[in-house]
Design a protein around this motif. Sequence first.
Motif, PDB file in Angstrom:
ATOM      1  N   ILE A 210      -9.525  -4.724   1.181  1.00 41.47           N
ATOM      2  CA  ILE A 210      -8.744  -5.167   2.337  1.00 41.47           C
ATOM      3  C   ILE A 210      -9.223  -6.522   2.830  1.00 41.47           C
ATOM      4  N   MET A 211     -10.520  -6.719   2.895  1.00 36.76           N
ATOM      5  CA  MET A 211     -11.057  -8.019   3.335  1.00 36.76           C
ATOM      6  C   MET A 211     -10.645  -9.131   2.380  1.00 36.76           C
ATOM      7  N   ALA A 212     -10.746  -8.873   1.089  1.00 36.51           N
ATOM      8  CA  ALA A 212     -10.351  -9.887   0.101  1.00 36.51           C
ATOM      9  C   ALA A 212      -8.869 -10.221   0.236  1.00 36.51           C
ATOM     10  N   LEU A 213      -8.016  -9.205   0.368  1.00 39.20           N
ATOM     11  CA  LEU A 213      -6.577  -9.450   0.471  1.00 39.20           C
ATOM     12  C   LEU A 213      -6.218 -10.173   1.769  1.00 39.20           C
ATOM     13  N   LEU A 214      -6.897  -9.868   2.858  1.00 36.85           N
ATOM     14  CA  LEU A 214      -6.667 -10.597   4.106  1.00 36.85           C
ATOM     15  C   LEU A 214      -7.091 -12.059   3.978  1.00 36.85           C
ATOM     16  N   LEU A 215      -8.233 -12.295   3.353  1.00 34.84           N
ATOM     17  CA  LEU A 215      -8.679 -13.680   3.157  1.00 34.84           C
ATOM     18  C   LEU A 215      -7.723 -14.432   2.234  1.00 34.84           C
TER      19      LEU A 215
END
Length: 123
Positions: free
Chosen positions: A106-111
Amino acid sequence: MVDRIVTGAHYGLRDWLMQRVTAVLMVAYTLFIAGYVLLHSRFVSDTWIGLDYNTWTELFSNLVMRSFSLLFLFAVFFHAWIGVRDIVMDYVKSARIRLAIYVLVIMALLLYSIWAVQILWGM
């Protein structure tokens, strides 16, 4: 009659449908870009000349193209999230490891989403 206990699971229909919708959107964008490249490229002296910087800049200066590109990227990210989530749900048994993978994805996709907006709108 068997009573089924509802545990909050999606039972897959919504996720299956979203996978198909995002896939159709990605195919449409890919076909458009491939057609654009083929129509704007040419042969010169038996050498394939692709698109130059000015042609790409002209294409992506259009608000509709930037919006469609952002929609495409969000579709890719959402498609990836559903796929990764389903695979992790099926194969990772430890709740802690599963949660860690979810948070990292989720963090990677948000970034990536923030980065895509910065690239397309030059913020």
